[in-house]
Write a protein that holds these residues in place. Structure first.
Motif, mmCIF file in Angstrom:
data_model
loop_
_atom_site.group_PDB
_atom_site.id
_atom_site.type_symbol
_atom_site.label_atom_id
_atom_site.label_comp_id
_atom_site.label_asym_id
_atom_site.label_seq_id
_atom_site.Cartn_x
_atom_site.Cartn_y
_atom_site.Cartn_z
ATOM 1 N N ASN A 34 64.865 44.572 43.466
ATOM 2 C CA ASN A 34 64.140 44.734 42.211
ATOM 3 C C ASN A 34 62.715 45.194 42.483
ATOM 4 N N LYS A 35 61.936 45.357 41.422
ATOM 5 C CA LYS A 35 60.571 45.858 41.535
ATOM 6 C C LYS A 35 59.586 44.895 40.876
ATOM 7 N N ILE A 36 58.320 45.183 41.092
ATOM 8 C CA ILE A 36 57.246 44.374 40.526
ATOM 9 C C ILE A 36 56.404 45.234 39.590
ATOM 10 N N LEU A 37 56.065 44.679 38.427
ATOM 11 C CA LEU A 37 55.099 45.262 37.498
ATOM 12 C C LEU A 37 53.865 44.368 37.513
ATOM 13 N N VAL A 38 52.680 44.971 37.383
ATOM 14 C CA VAL A 38 51.447 44.185 37.449
ATOM 15 C C VAL A 38 50.522 44.595 36.309
ATOM 16 N N CYS A 39 49.876 43.600 35.672
ATOM 17 C CA CYS A 39 48.930 43.926 34.600
ATOM 18 C C CYS A 39 47.765 42.950 34.577
ATOM 19 N N GLY A 40 46.674 43.387 33.965
ATOM 20 C CA GLY A 40 45.478 42.569 33.815
ATOM 21 C C GLY A 40 44.431 43.372 33.063
ATOM 22 N N ASN A 41 43.281 42.788 32.799
ATOM 23 C CA ASN A 41 42.205 43.434 32.048
ATOM 24 C C ASN A 41 40.898 43.359 32.830
ATOM 25 N N GLY A 42 40.066 44.390 32.702
ATOM 26 C CA GLY A 42 38.767 44.382 33.361
ATOM 27 C C GLY A 42 38.902 44.280 34.875
ATOM 28 N N GLY A 43 38.223 43.296 35.459
ATOM 29 C CA GLY A 43 38.323 43.089 36.902
ATOM 30 C C GLY A 43 39.745 42.809 37.338
ATOM 31 N N SER A 44 40.502 42.143 36.471
ATOM 32 C CA SER A 44 41.909 41.853 36.793
ATOM 33 C C SER A 44 42.763 43.119 36.738
ATOM 34 N N ALA A 45 42.329 44.122 35.963
ATOM 35 C CA ALA A 45 43.009 45.418 35.983
ATOM 36 C C ALA A 45 42.790 46.085 37.337
ATOM 37 N N ALA A 46 41.569 45.997 37.852
ATOM 38 C CA ALA A 46 41.288 46.539 39.181
ATOM 39 C C ALA A 46 42.104 45.797 40.239
ATOM 40 N N ASP A 47 42.242 44.484 40.086
ATOM 41 C CA ASP A 47 43.074 43.714 41.014
ATOM 42 C C ASP A 47 44.537 44.133 40.925
ATOM 43 N N SER A 48 44.999 44.482 39.729
ATOM 44 C CA SER A 48 46.371 44.950 39.559
ATOM 45 C C SER A 48 46.610 46.203 40.395
ATOM 46 N N GLU A 49 45.666 47.149 40.327
ATOM 47 C CA GLU A 49 45.765 48.365 41.126
ATOM 48 C C GLU A 49 45.737 48.036 42.619
ATOM 49 N N HIS A 50 44.888 47.100 42.982
ATOM 50 C CA HIS A 50 44.737 46.698 44.380
ATOM 51 C C HIS A 50 46.055 46.136 44.924
ATOM 52 N N ILE A 51 46.694 45.277 44.163
ATOM 53 C CA ILE A 51 47.968 44.683 44.582
ATOM 54 C C ILE A 51 49.008 45.770 44.821
ATOM 55 N N VAL A 52 49.129 46.702 43.886
ATOM 56 C CA VAL A 52 50.117 47.772 44.021
ATOM 57 C C VAL A 52 49.806 48.627 45.251
ATOM 58 N N ILE A 122 53.806 40.438 37.270
ATOM 59 C CA ILE A 122 52.647 39.666 37.704
ATOM 60 C C ILE A 122 51.526 39.892 36.693
ATOM 61 N N CYS A 123 51.070 38.813 36.078
ATOM 62 C CA CYS A 123 49.971 38.867 35.107
ATOM 63 C C CYS A 123 48.731 38.234 35.723
ATOM 64 N N LEU A 124 47.625 38.961 35.711
ATOM 65 C CA LEU A 124 46.356 38.415 36.167
ATOM 66 C C LEU A 124 45.451 38.231 34.962
ATOM 67 N N SER A 125 45.035 37.002 34.712
ATOM 68 C CA SER A 125 44.178 36.697 33.569
ATOM 69 C C SER A 125 43.341 35.477 33.920
ATOM 70 N N THR A 126 42.033 35.639 33.939
ATOM 71 C CA THR A 126 41.191 34.514 34.350
ATOM 72 C C THR A 126 41.303 33.345 33.376
ATOM 73 N N SER A 127 41.505 33.644 32.097
ATOM 74 C CA SER A 127 41.680 32.584 31.091
ATOM 75 C C SER A 127 43.136 32.129 31.004
ATOM 76 N N GLY A 128 44.043 33.030 31.320
ATOM 77 C CA GLY A 128 45.469 32.749 31.134
ATOM 78 C C GLY A 128 45.922 32.944 29.702
#
Length: 200
Positions: A34-52, A122-128
């Protein structure tokens, strides 16, 4: 290794079991093709790109490619990939959906479109509690996907939905993000070690 991570970042000690559970979820995803999808906003969006970026090419090793379908002259210039898609980078469809439909559903739409049963979001969210990530997680569960979230210390909507939540022990946004980075570097390195035999 997890011991080195905790030694370098002692505040992550209480997250140890959740980090290990996240590692197993990632390994399970790729073991099952299977594959992984990653999302987030702001700094977490940059982290999403970093993970991929760490998953889709060599991270700590070159990951030699051996594929009968690809001539050696090409294979020697490729690196082994662990399939991952950053939802945040797709500006055309995201801007269209934000403009034409519902902004809070932008990641949910992409998750729905890409979802296969057994995939991992994978969801990145500092607040959740980021609405676009929460909506994507809800759609992912409906589609038979697993959800891994990385958040801050507080319990959140994502922690209610996710199969695994790594909630690092900070609440201020930049401090949460500072701890997310070593966690996802560890997870990417462990996935690479598992599938490509690199001893980290």
């Amino acid at each position: 290794m997890i011991n080195e991570l905790i030694q370098r970042y002692p505040s992550l000690k209480d997250c140890r079991s959740k980090i290990e559970a996240a590692k197993e979820l990632i390994i399970k995803t790729y073991t099952n093709k299977n594959k992984i999808l990653v999302c987030g906003n702001g700094g977490s969006a940059a982290d999403s790109e970093h993970i991929v970026g760490e998953l889709m090419k060599g991270f700590l090793s070159k990951r030699r490619v051996c594929c009968e379908k690809i001539p050696e002259s090409l294979a020697s210039r490729l690196q082994g990939a662990l399939p991952a898609i950053s939802l945040v980078s797709q500006s055309a469809i995201l801007s269209a959906y934000i403009n034409d439909a519902e902004p809070d559903m932008m990641y949910a739409q992409l998750t729905y479109g890409y979802a296969n049963e057994g995939d991992l979001l994978i969801c990145l969210s500092t607040s959740g509690n980021s609405k676009n990530c929460v909506n994507a997680a809800m759609v992912a569960k409906c589609m038979g996907m697993n959800v891994l979230s990385m958040t801050g210390k507080s319990e959140s909507r994502l922690s209610e939905i996710s199969d695994v939540t790594v909630n690092v022990p900070e609440t201020e946004t930049y401090k949460v993000q500072e701890l997310h980075l070593p966690v996802y570097h560890y997870l990417c390195a462990e996935a690479e070690r598992h599938f490509f035999g690199f001893d980290i």
